[in-house]
Write a protein that holds these residues in place. Structure first.
Motif, PDB file in Angstrom:
ATOM      1  N   ILE A  16       0.845  -1.198   0.000  1.00  0.00           N
ATOM      2  CA  ILE A  16       0.000   0.000   0.000  1.00  0.00           C
ATOM      3  C   ILE A  16       0.878   1.245   0.000  1.00  0.00           C
ATOM      4  CG2 ILE A  16      -1.687   1.295   1.352  1.00  0.00           C
ATOM      5  CD1 ILE A  16      -2.937  -1.092   0.128  1.00  0.00           C
ATOM      6  N   GLY A  17       1.950   1.222   0.771  1.00  0.00           N
ATOM      7  CA  GLY A  17       2.866   2.362   0.840  1.00  0.00           C
ATOM      8  C   GLY A  17       3.474   2.680  -0.519  1.00  0.00           C
ATOM      9  N   ILE A  20       0.702   4.204  -2.738  1.00  0.00           N
ATOM     10  CA  ILE A  20       0.416   5.595  -2.350  1.00  0.00           C
ATOM     11  C   ILE A  20       1.562   6.498  -2.792  1.00  0.00           C
ATOM     12  CG2 ILE A  20       0.188   7.131  -0.359  1.00  0.00           C
ATOM     13  CD1 ILE A  20      -1.463   4.917   0.991  1.00  0.00           C
ATOM     14  N   SER A  21       2.780   6.012  -2.654  1.00  0.00           N
ATOM     15  CA  SER A  21       3.944   6.786  -3.092  1.00  0.00           C
ATOM     16  C   SER A  21       3.884   7.053  -4.595  1.00  0.00           C
ATOM     17  CB  SER A  21       5.222   6.041  -2.739  1.00  0.00           C
ATOM     18  OG  SER A  21       6.344   6.698  -3.277  1.00  0.00           O
ATOM     19  N   VAL A  23       1.159   7.057  -6.545  1.00  0.00           N
ATOM     20  CA  VAL A  23       0.032   7.961  -6.836  1.00  0.00           C
ATOM     21  C   VAL A  23       0.411   9.394  -6.490  1.00  0.00           C
ATOM     22  CG1 VAL A  23      -2.297   8.598  -6.118  1.00  0.00           C
ATOM     23  CG2 VAL A  23      -1.768   6.220  -6.655  1.00  0.00           C
ATOM     24  N   THR A  24       1.053   9.569  -5.341  1.00  0.00           N
ATOM     25  CA  THR A  24       1.476  10.912  -4.936  1.00  0.00           C
ATOM     26  C   THR A  24       2.464  11.489  -5.943  1.00  0.00           C
ATOM     27  OG1 THR A  24       1.213  10.280  -2.619  1.00  0.00           O
ATOM     28  CG2 THR A  24       2.535  12.228  -3.060  1.00  0.00           C
TER      29      THR A  24
END
Length: 137
Positions: A16-17, A20-21, A23-24
């Protein structure tokens, strides 16, 4: 023998990290690209407005000279009643024709500048909507 370690079971899955990284990072890149696109559009618009403005100013200056020549030709014509004043009228007519041409060209540039839309908020809103649609899949 079964593999009990989930991290070794599938190497293609991301945490997940990591997701998210990514996507950011992609959103950050997207925002930077939108800002660059906005700057390019703004520069194009300013360039067209500037060129149109310069042509309009040159046209107006020529109109002032033409008006002065018309006045001088009228004065010379009434004062002397000799044919040389016709030359002033011809020169003034040529200057007026050039003035009209420059103002028409300036108008074309002003109209072309309308095509360059500078709307960073709209583009970012559209990108956010696209991201939301992608997340809903």
């Amino acid at each position: 023998m079964a593999n009990d370690n989930p991290s070794e079971s599938t190497k293609s899955e991301h945490t997940i990290g990591e997701l998210i990284s990514r996507v950011t990072e992609q959103i950050s890149t997207l925002l930077r690209d939108e800002i660059e696109f906005t700057i390019v559009n703004l520069k194009a618009k300013v360039k067209k407005l500037g060129l149109g403005g310069v042509l309009a100013i040159v046209g107006l200056v020529l109109a002032v000279f033409a008006f002065n020549l018309l006045l001088f030709a009228g004065v010379a014509g009434f004062a002397n009643l000799v044919p040389w004043w016709a030359a002033f009228l011809i020169v003034a007519g040529i200057l007026l024709a050039i003035t009209l041409l420059l103002l028409l060209i300036a108008l074309v540039f002003f109209k072309k500048s309308q095509k360059d839309v500078v709307d960073p908020k709209g583009a970012i809103d559209q990108d956010i909507d696209t991201i939301k649609k992608g997340l809903n899949k």
